[in-house]
Design an enzyme around this catalytic site. Structure first.
Site, PDB file in Angstrom:
ATOM      1  N   GLU A  29       0.823  -1.199   0.000  1.00 28.86           N
ATOM      2  CA  GLU A  29       0.000   0.000   0.000  1.00 28.86           C
ATOM      3  C   GLU A  29       0.861   1.255   0.000  1.00 28.86           C
ATOM      4  O   GLU A  29       1.936   1.282   0.589  1.00 28.86           O
ATOM      5  CB  GLU A  29      -0.872   0.009   1.268  1.00 28.86           C
ATOM      6  CG  GLU A  29      -1.831  -1.142   1.314  1.00 28.86           C
ATOM      7  CD  GLU A  29      -2.145  -1.548   2.730  1.00 28.86           C
ATOM      8  OE1 GLU A  29      -1.790  -2.674   3.111  1.00 28.86           O
ATOM      9  OE2 GLU A  29      -2.728  -0.732   3.460  1.00 28.86           O
ATOM     10  N   CYS A  85       3.019   8.154   1.698  1.00 28.63           N
ATOM     11  CA  CYS A  85       3.517   7.112   2.602  1.00 28.63           C
ATOM     12  C   CYS A  85       3.736   5.850   1.775  1.00 28.63           C
ATOM     13  O   CYS A  85       2.831   5.411   1.058  1.00 28.63           O
ATOM     14  CB  CYS A  85       2.468   6.870   3.693  1.00 28.63           C
ATOM     15  SG  CYS A  85       2.882   5.497   4.771  1.00 28.63           S
ATOM     16  N   CYS A 123       5.642  -8.193   6.642  1.00 27.91           N
ATOM     17  CA  CYS A 123       6.695  -7.772   7.566  1.00 27.91           C
ATOM     18  C   CYS A 123       6.912  -8.869   8.597  1.00 27.91           C
ATOM     19  O   CYS A 123       5.961  -9.532   9.022  1.00 27.91           O
ATOM     20  CB  CYS A 123       6.284  -6.483   8.270  1.00 27.91           C
ATOM     21  SG  CYS A 123       7.553  -5.834   9.380  1.00 27.91           S
ATOM     22  N   CYS A 147       4.757  -6.564  15.268  1.00 23.69           N
ATOM     23  CA  CYS A 147       4.174  -5.618  16.233  1.00 23.69           C
ATOM     24  C   CYS A 147       2.701  -5.985  16.434  1.00 23.69           C
ATOM     25  O   CYS A 147       1.983  -6.226  15.465  1.00 23.69           O
ATOM     26  CB  CYS A 147       4.290  -4.188  15.712  1.00 23.69           C
ATOM     27  SG  CYS A 147       5.984  -3.708  15.364  1.00 23.69           S
ATOM     28  N   CYS A 153      -0.314  -4.077  14.650  1.00 23.63           N
ATOM     29  CA  CYS A 153      -0.173  -3.835  13.218  1.00 23.63           C
ATOM     30  C   CYS A 153      -0.709  -5.009  12.409  1.00 23.63           C
ATOM     31  O   CYS A 153      -0.299  -6.152  12.613  1.00 23.63           O
ATOM     32  CB  CYS A 153       1.303  -3.611  12.897  1.00 23.63           C
ATOM     33  SG  CYS A 153       1.613  -3.487  11.138  1.00 23.63           S
ATOM     34  N   GLU A 174       9.594  -3.231   7.497  1.00 25.51           N
ATOM     35  CA  GLU A 174      10.611  -2.566   8.315  1.00 25.51           C
ATOM     36  C   GLU A 174      11.734  -2.148   7.357  1.00 25.51           C
ATOM     37  O   GLU A 174      12.490  -2.999   6.864  1.00 25.51           O
ATOM     38  CB  GLU A 174      11.109  -3.541   9.401  1.00 25.51           C
ATOM     39  CG  GLU A 174      12.396  -3.144  10.091  1.00 25.51           C
ATOM     40  CD  GLU A 174      12.424  -1.713  10.613  1.00 25.51           C
ATOM     41  OE1 GLU A 174      11.643  -1.403  11.517  1.00 25.51           O
ATOM     42  OE2 GLU A 174      13.257  -0.913  10.107  1.00 25.51           O
ATOM     43  N   SER A 229      10.922   5.488   9.073  1.00 24.62           N
ATOM     44  CA  SER A 229      10.468   5.081  10.406  1.00 24.62           C
ATOM     45  C   SER A 229      10.857   3.622  10.659  1.00 24.62           C
ATOM     46  O   SER A 229      10.573   2.751   9.847  1.00 24.62           O
ATOM     47  CB  SER A 229       8.948   5.229  10.484  1.00 24.62           C
ATOM     48  OG  SER A 229       8.489   4.700  11.693  1.00 24.62           O
ATOM     49  N   SER A 260       9.568   4.142  16.023  1.00 22.35           N
ATOM     50  CA  SER A 260       8.228   3.753  16.463  1.00 22.35           C
ATOM     51  C   SER A 260       8.374   3.231  17.900  1.00 22.35           C
ATOM     52  O   SER A 260       8.823   2.111  18.120  1.00 22.35           O
ATOM     53  CB  SER A 260       7.732   2.672  15.500  1.00 22.35           C
ATOM     54  OG  SER A 260       6.430   2.338  15.761  1.00 22.35           O
ATOM     55  N   LEU A 261       8.029   4.072  18.875  1.00 19.47           N
ATOM     56  CA  LEU A 261       8.338   3.768  20.280  1.00 19.47           C
ATOM     57  C   LEU A 261       7.194   2.984  20.940  1.00 19.47           C
ATOM     58  O   LEU A 261       7.376   1.838  21.365  1.00 19.47           O
ATOM     59  CB  LEU A 261       8.609   5.076  21.026  1.00 19.47           C
ATOM     60  CG  LEU A 261       8.995   4.963  22.494  1.00 19.47           C
ATOM     61  CD1 LEU A 261      10.322   4.242  22.660  1.00 19.47           C
ATOM     62  CD2 LEU A 261       9.063   6.357  23.142  1.00 19.47           C
ATOM     63  N   ASN A 262       6.075   3.611  21.113  1.00 24.45           N
ATOM     64  CA  ASN A 262       4.822   2.951  21.525  1.00 24.45           C
ATOM     65  C   ASN A 262       4.782   2.331  22.917  1.00 24.45           C
ATOM     66  O   ASN A 262       3.837   1.606  23.251  1.00 24.45           O
ATOM     67  CB  ASN A 262       4.427   1.858  20.515  1.00 24.45           C
ATOM     68  CG  ASN A 262       4.411   2.389  19.099  1.00 24.45           C
ATOM     69  OD1 ASN A 262       3.879   3.468  18.866  1.00 24.45           O
ATOM     70  ND2 ASN A 262       5.025   1.696  18.181  1.00 24.45           N
ATOM     71  N   ASN A 270      -6.405   3.779  15.670  1.00 27.68           N
ATOM     72  CA  ASN A 270      -7.433   3.712  14.649  1.00 27.68           C
ATOM     73  C   ASN A 270      -8.215   2.416  14.862  1.00 27.68           C
ATOM     74  O   ASN A 270      -7.710   1.344  14.542  1.00 27.68           O
ATOM     75  CB  ASN A 270      -6.715   3.693  13.290  1.00 27.68           C
ATOM     76  CG  ASN A 270      -7.641   3.990  12.150  1.00 27.68           C
ATOM     77  OD1 ASN A 270      -8.778   4.401  12.352  1.00 27.68           O
ATOM     78  ND2 ASN A 270      -7.155   3.769  10.948  1.00 27.68           N
ATOM     79  N   CYS A 306      -2.009   0.547   8.670  1.00 27.64           N
ATOM     80  CA  CYS A 306      -0.989  -0.118   7.877  1.00 27.64           C
ATOM     81  C   CYS A 306      -1.339  -1.595   7.692  1.00 27.64           C
ATOM     82  O   CYS A 306      -1.569  -2.310   8.651  1.00 27.64           O
ATOM     83  CB  CYS A 306       0.315   0.062   8.634  1.00 27.64           C
ATOM     84  SG  CYS A 306       1.653  -0.921   8.110  1.00 27.64           S
TER      85      CYS A 306
HETATM   86  S1  SF4 Z   1       4.422  -1.646  12.569  1.00 28.84           S
HETATM   87 FE1  SF4 Z   1       5.915  -1.661  10.898  1.00 28.84          FE
HETATM   88  S2  SF4 Z   1       7.622  -2.894  11.727  1.00 28.84           S
HETATM   89 FE2  SF4 Z   1       5.839  -3.345  13.011  1.00 28.84          FE
HETATM   90  S3  SF4 Z   1       4.904  -5.183  12.060  1.00 28.84           S
HETATM   91 FE3  SF4 Z   1       3.886  -3.356  11.193  1.00 28.84          FE
HETATM   92  S4  SF4 Z   1       4.991  -2.953   9.297  1.00 28.84           S
HETATM   93 FE4  SF4 Z   1       6.305  -4.275  10.568  1.00 28.84          FE
END
Ligand code: SF4
Length: 374
Positions: free
Chosen positions: A97, A110, A117, A121, A124, A184, A215, A238-240, A315, A357
């Site tokens: 995307e 973006c 990936c 995470c 995600c 990533e 990022s 990307s801290l979170n 979201n 994402c």
């Molecule tokens: S947030 Fe980014 S690094 Fe983490 S799983 Fe999703 S795409 Fe991968």
């Protein structure tokens, strides 16, 4: 020979091997990236005979636009189809995307750097795909070129023949690119930086390093390698989470590169005089959005010189997380700001077209079982 994604040097070497003058490489490079011309037949800076020769010896492969969704806020979300690796025989194509987001005289695109990936995470959807494959430099560059050309309505019958409505350099000056889509970026380092060298070359796409942000989930060796690159975008982390325990759960990569190591690496990172490191923090209600989290984030970032924090409201979608209450978001931001950490709230654009994402790509592969690489 695939032309898109090749450097000037690679194109010159290709022409030399064809028995043509090497400077033709610079001309082709200019047509592709500075003029946004993805059709060899219409590259008027090359002689007609050479264009015919190129048609036989080379190609420009573009992702297919599988879907295009326009949001009420002006964003356009593209689902691009790319060849899938053999082990994904049931998938006709891997899907990634890219999102085009216009705002007040500027535009942000973006882009994705991997199909799927491996980082896993928990917040995600892309993580559910597993890693399908790395994108090539050409596939990464195409995600910037195609929305720009599309926006200017200059797509030819058979392809793409440059941006018509405004000068390309002016367009580049108004364009931000963020590497925050699927994947990533630092786990596809060579291809990502080959693409970045084209995007950031003033004779290429001409974007400014001030307007391009990579990022990462915190791949420490990748950040260290990025620090040594002559041409590099801005860095975002990307801290979170505000401590290792929380981050280990939300982002298992933290077990490999824990916060202490990540922050130490950021501390050594050579910032240019105009630069800061951005920390992204997705606000997950009841998980990482308490006032004590905010105080821990302040402490965590204290050793760093120039930082800012982007707070991203969750979201709501298919994953089992809740939005933060507005009061929690306000309080979190107030704690950061009062203690000297600049912080901003950044809402996702294109919420009505599945802005999270990986959402679109995941739809493509469901309801079949999700692919997992061995
Ligand atoms: S947030 Fe980014 S690094 Fe983490 S799983 Fe999703 S795409 Fe991968």
């Amino acid at each position: 020979m695939e032309l898109l994604g090749k450097s000037k040097e690679e194109l010159s070497a290709f022409f030399t091997a064809l028995g043509e003058p090497g400077y033709r490489g610079a001309q082709l490079y200019h047509a592709l990236y500075a003029e946004h011309n993805l059709s060899v037949a219409s590259m008027s800076n090359l002689p007609a005979a050479l264009r015919s020769k190129l048609a036989a010896e080379a190609k420009i492969t573009l992702p297919t636009v599988k879907q295009k969704y326009s949001s009420a806020d002006g964003s356009v979300r593209y689902l691009f189809g790319l060849p899938a690796p053999e082990e994904y025989a049931r998938m006709k194509s891997a899907a990634v995307e890219a999102v085009f987001m216009p705002s007040e005289g500027r535009q942000t695109i973006c882009i994705s750097t991997q199909a799927g990936c491996a980082v896993d995470c928990q917040f995600c959807l892309t993580a559910q795909l597993g890693l399908i494959r790395n994108l090539t430099p050409g596939e990464i560059v195409a995600q910037v070129l195609l929305p720009l050309i599309d926006r200017d309505g200059a797509a030819g019958e058979n392809g793409y023949t440059g941006t018509a409505a405004s000068g390309e350099s002016e367009l580049a000056a108004r364009t931000n690119v963020v590497l925050m889509g699927q994947g990533e970026p630092l786990l596809n380092f060579d291809n990502v930086f080959a693409a970045l060298r084209i995007l950031l070359d003033q004779r290429g796409l001409g974007l400014s390093p001030k307007h391009v942000t990579l990022s990462t989930s915190g791949v420490v060796p990748g950040i260290e390698r990025m620090a040594k690159e002559a041409v590099r975008p801005k860095l975002a982390i990307s801290l979170n989470a505000s401590n290792d325990e929380q981050r280990n759960t939300l982002m298992p990569i933290n077990k490999k590169y824990p916060l202490k190591e990540l922050i130490a690496t950021c501390r050594r990172y050579p910032l240019r005089n105009w630069e800061h490191i951005t920390f992204e923090y997705v606000m997950l209600g009841g998980v990482n959005d308490a006032p004590e989290d905010a105080r821990r984030v302040v402490k965590l970032l204290a050793p760093l010189k120039r930082v800012k924090v982007n707070l991203i409201p969750w979201n709501p979608g298919e994953l089992p997380f809740q939005e933060s209450k507005e009061a929690s978001l306000d309080e979190f931001r107030r704690i950061l700001t009062d203690r000297g950490v600049p912080s901003f709230v950044r809402y996702s654009r294109g919420r009505d077209v599945m802005a999270a994402c990986g959402q679109l790509a995941l739809l493509e592969v469901q309801p079949s079982p999700l692919p997992i690489l061995p």
